[in-house]
Design a protein around this motif. Structure first.
Motif, PDB file in Angstrom:
ATOM      1  N   ALA A   1      56.407 110.111   8.409  1.00  0.00           N
ATOM      2  CA  ALA A   1      56.919 111.430   8.032  1.00  0.00           C
ATOM      3  C   ALA A   1      58.041 111.825   8.980  1.00  0.00           C
ATOM      4  N   GLN A   2      59.100 112.399   8.433  1.00  0.00           N
ATOM      5  CA  GLN A   2      60.213 112.883   9.242  1.00  0.00           C
ATOM      6  C   GLN A   2      60.181 114.407   9.265  1.00  0.00           C
ATOM      7  N   LEU A   3      60.165 114.987  10.474  1.00  0.00           N
ATOM      8  CA  LEU A   3      60.058 116.437  10.645  1.00  0.00           C
ATOM      9  C   LEU A   3      61.284 116.954  11.394  1.00  0.00           C
ATOM     10  N   GLY A   4      61.898 117.998  10.868  1.00  0.00           N
ATOM     11  CA  GLY A   4      63.043 118.607  11.517  1.00  0.00           C
ATOM     12  C   GLY A   4      62.747 120.002  12.011  1.00  0.00           C
ATOM     13  N   THR A   5      62.465 120.920  11.093  1.00  0.00           N
ATOM     14  CA  THR A   5      62.211 122.314  11.454  1.00  0.00           C
ATOM     15  C   THR A   5      61.069 122.443  12.452  1.00  0.00           C
ATOM     16  N   ALA A   6      60.075 121.574  12.351  1.00  0.00           N
ATOM     17  CA  ALA A   6      58.946 121.620  13.282  1.00  0.00           C
ATOM     18  C   ALA A   6      59.399 121.448  14.724  1.00  0.00           C
ATOM     19  N   PHE A   7      60.477 120.676  14.937  1.00  0.00           N
ATOM     20  CA  PHE A   7      60.977 120.438  16.292  1.00  0.00           C
ATOM     21  C   PHE A   7      62.089 121.406  16.682  1.00  0.00           C
ATOM     22  N   LEU A   8      62.535 122.215  15.737  1.00  0.00           N
ATOM     23  CA  LEU A   8      63.645 123.126  15.994  1.00  0.00           C
ATOM     24  C   LEU A   8      63.303 124.167  17.055  1.00  0.00           C
TER      25      LEU A   8
ATOM     26  N   ILE B   1      51.360 115.420   7.024  1.00  0.00           N
ATOM     27  CA  ILE B   1      51.686 114.015   7.278  1.00  0.00           C
ATOM     28  C   ILE B   1      50.675 113.121   6.581  1.00  0.00           C
ATOM     29  N   ALA B   2      49.397 113.486   6.688  1.00  0.00           N
ATOM     30  CA  ALA B   2      48.351 112.711   6.018  1.00  0.00           C
ATOM     31  C   ALA B   2      48.575 112.686   4.509  1.00  0.00           C
ATOM     32  N   ALA B   3      49.033 113.807   3.958  1.00  0.00           N
ATOM     33  CA  ALA B   3      49.254 113.886   2.515  1.00  0.00           C
ATOM     34  C   ALA B   3      50.361 112.942   2.059  1.00  0.00           C
ATOM     35  N   VAL B   4      51.478 112.904   2.807  1.00  0.00           N
ATOM     36  CA  VAL B   4      52.577 112.020   2.377  1.00  0.00           C
ATOM     37  C   VAL B   4      52.222 110.560   2.624  1.00  0.00           C
ATOM     38  N   LEU B   5      51.410 110.285   3.649  1.00  0.00           N
ATOM     39  CA  LEU B   5      50.951 108.909   3.861  1.00  0.00           C
ATOM     40  C   LEU B   5      50.052 108.481   2.710  1.00  0.00           C
ATOM     41  N   ALA B   6      49.188 109.399   2.271  1.00  0.00           N
ATOM     42  CA  ALA B   6      48.311 109.097   1.140  1.00  0.00           C
ATOM     43  C   ALA B   6      49.109 108.892  -0.142  1.00  0.00           C
TER      44      ALA B   6
ATOM     45  N   VAL C   1      58.033 111.311  -3.297  1.00  0.00           N
ATOM     46  CA  VAL C   1      57.459 110.143  -2.619  1.00  0.00           C
ATOM     47  C   VAL C   1      56.774 109.224  -3.623  1.00  0.00           C
ATOM     48  N   ALA C   2      56.010 109.811  -4.543  1.00  0.00           N
ATOM     49  CA  ALA C   2      55.324 108.996  -5.551  1.00  0.00           C
ATOM     50  C   ALA C   2      56.327 108.254  -6.432  1.00  0.00           C
ATOM     51  N   GLN C   3      57.393 108.948  -6.842  1.00  0.00           N
ATOM     52  CA  GLN C   3      58.402 108.321  -7.694  1.00  0.00           C
ATOM     53  C   GLN C   3      59.140 107.208  -6.951  1.00  0.00           C
ATOM     54  N   VAL C   4      59.511 107.474  -5.710  1.00  0.00           N
ATOM     55  CA  VAL C   4      60.242 106.484  -4.926  1.00  0.00           C
ATOM     56  C   VAL C   4      59.356 105.284  -4.623  1.00  0.00           C
ATOM     57  N   ARG C   5      58.092 105.553  -4.329  1.00  0.00           N
ATOM     58  CA  ARG C   5      57.164 104.468  -4.016  1.00  0.00           C
ATOM     59  C   ARG C   5      57.038 103.493  -5.182  1.00  0.00           C
ATOM     60  N   GLU C   6      57.094 104.029  -6.407  1.00  0.00           N
ATOM     61  CA  GLU C   6      56.998 103.164  -7.583  1.00  0.00           C
ATOM     62  C   GLU C   6      58.337 102.502  -7.923  1.00  0.00           C
TER      63      GLU C   6
ATOM     64  N   GLU D   1      51.732 115.298  20.089  1.00  0.00           N
ATOM     65  CA  GLU D   1      50.305 115.092  20.337  1.00  0.00           C
ATOM     66  C   GLU D   1      49.453 115.925  19.392  1.00  0.00           C
ATOM     67  N   VAL D   2      49.835 117.176  19.176  1.00  0.00           N
ATOM     68  CA  VAL D   2      49.079 118.060  18.283  1.00  0.00           C
ATOM     69  C   VAL D   2      49.146 117.548  16.849  1.00  0.00           C
ATOM     70  N   LEU D   3      50.337 117.136  16.426  1.00  0.00           N
ATOM     71  CA  LEU D   3      50.484 116.598  15.069  1.00  0.00           C
ATOM     72  C   LEU D   3      49.631 115.351  14.892  1.00  0.00           C
ATOM     73  N   ALA D   4      49.588 114.495  15.907  1.00  0.00           N
ATOM     74  CA  ALA D   4      48.786 113.280  15.829  1.00  0.00           C
ATOM     75  C   ALA D   4      47.305 113.610  15.733  1.00  0.00           C
ATOM     76  N   ALA D   5      46.865 114.619  16.482  1.00  0.00           N
ATOM     77  CA  ALA D   5      45.456 115.036  16.424  1.00  0.00           C
ATOM     78  C   ALA D   5      45.119 115.610  15.052  1.00  0.00           C
ATOM     79  N   GLU D   6      46.031 116.418  14.526  1.00  0.00           N
ATOM     80  CA  GLU D   6      45.811 116.984  13.186  1.00  0.00           C
ATOM     81  C   GLU D   6      45.787 115.888  12.125  1.00  0.00           C
ATOM     82  N   LEU D   7      46.654 114.901  12.285  1.00  0.00           N
ATOM     83  CA  LEU D   7      46.676 113.778  11.351  1.00  0.00           C
ATOM     84  C   LEU D   7      45.364 113.013  11.397  1.00  0.00           C
ATOM     85  N   ALA D   8      44.861 112.762  12.608  1.00  0.00           N
ATOM     86  CA  ALA D   8      43.595 112.042  12.746  1.00  0.00           C
ATOM     87  C   ALA D   8      42.452 112.825  12.118  1.00  0.00           C
TER      88      ALA D   8
END
Length: 362
Positions: free
Chosen positions: A234-241, A223-228, A200-205, A338-345
């Motif tokens: 953030a795209q999540l796959g396994t989390a929704f599996l 999610i907060a980490a990749v936003l920072a 993410v850091a490399q692509v952002r630059e 909803e849980v992910l959003a609460a954790e992100l907040a």
């Protein structure tokens, strides 16, 4: 992130398109209704099959959603390598009492027909995997009112995505479950993938277009980490599996947290292209010998995988999963958002409370 894209979904949470029957309309609809961006996976479907799922999804939600399309693949392997692998799989076919599939089952995944449908019946977002579409295609989709995203696994690939005119790039780290979306399948590069935060850091630059981070994300804090780090979502796959709305088989869902499956590995065993899955018997026995031959190997092993799933035998299935699979939660998809959003907040609040250098709070 461009207001055009962020305006489509209020939460920076994208449900990854998982081909093979996992990303079904009910899953995408639940994510959309909860404030994320749900995705359908057109991979391995006919153009009409994709269209029917789009119609079904539109009947379940009025919110924006996305459709993922696989890029056509160039011929890579010699037929002899595929024939040798077929011989090695003969015992599997006998065990599951089925025939091996036809490796010449098509290379383009109905690409042109799917694009025709998506141009005639535009959807809000289309993403591409395994390469970059021609600028003309992306321009035509834009004129139809569709925003486009393309997967990249390196900064160099991200630059190619930007040059082609995509609206955003999906930076896919090596932690991600399922297929790595490399633009060219180079066997010499196997095992050299980049971790998500570094990527993410490399692509952002490297690019000025928005970045969506994908790979091993299972919690709101991640999610907060990749936003920072510079991502816009953030795209999540396994989390929704593991959600009840997911179309994954019960053995696949159960394997995510089963102590028998302790780790994941990138393998060509099931499809001929590097993809991350839980290490099971099939992967251990055939991974070392699988040729770089996608989609030939995918077609070849398809009946085996279906037979194993029908028998409930997780040891013969392609158990795609990211490195964070043990953190999977059996929550309804909307509740998970909803849980992910609460954790992100909560993570965001903790970041704002960190002291500045010198001890002053922010």
């Amino acid at each position: 992130m461009s207001s055009a894209l962020t305006g489509l979904f209020p939460l920076p949470i994208v449900q990854a398109p998982m081909a093979g029957g996992v990303s079904v309309p009910r899953l995408a609809a639940a994510v959309c209704e909860a404030g994320g961006l749900g995705f359908l996976a057109a991979g391995y479907k006919t153009a009409d099959g994709m269209y029917q799922e789009i119609k079904q999804l539109r009947g379940l939600t009025g919110r924006p959603f996305g459709v993922n399309v696989f890029m056509p693949q160039p011929e890579l392997a010699e037929s002899g390598a595929v024939e040798v692998y077929a011989q090695q799989l003969a015992g599997e076919a006998a065990w599951y009492d089925t025939e091996l599939g036809d490796p010449d089952g098509g290379r383009d995944d109905g690409y042109d027909a799917k694009l025709a449908v998506l141009l005639d019946n535009p959807v809000p977002v289309v993403s591409f995997h395994f390469g970059v579409p021609a600028r003309e295609i992306l321009d035509r989709l834009r004129r139809a009112g569709t925003l486009t995203l393309v997967t990249a696994t390196t900064a160099e690939e991200a630059r190619a995505v930007e040059r082609a005119g995509a609206d955003a790039v999906i930076a896919q780290g090596v932690e991600a479950g399922g297929h790595q979306g490399t633009h060219r399948d180079v066997p010499e590069n196997d095992g050299t993938g980049i971790g998500l935060l570094s990527l993410v850091a490399q692509v952002r630059e490297a690019v000025s277009i928005p970045v969506v981070a994908a790979g091993g994300i299972m919690r709101g804090g991640q999610i907060a980490a990749v936003l920072a780090a510079g991502a816009s979502a953030a795209q999540l796959g396994t989390a929704f599996l593991a959600t009840p709305e997911s179309g994954a088989s019960d053995p696949h869902k159960q394997a995510l947290t089963n102590p028998l499956f302790v780790r994941t590995e990138l393998t060509r065993a099931f499809t001929g292209r590097p993809a991350r899955g839980l290490v099971n018997r099939f992967l251990r026995e055939h991974g070392p010998y699988a040729p770089a031959a996608y989609p030939e190997v995918h077609h070849l092993t398809s009946p085996l995988r279906k037979a194993a799933a029908k028998a409930g035998d997780a040891q013969g299935m392609a158990l795609w999963a990211g490195q964070g699979h043990r953190m999977a939660r059996e929550l309804p998809a909307g509740r998970l958002v909803e849980v992910l959003a609460a954790e992100l907040a909560e993570a965001g609040a903790a970041l704002t409370e960190l002291p500045r250098p010198g001890g002053d709070p922010r």
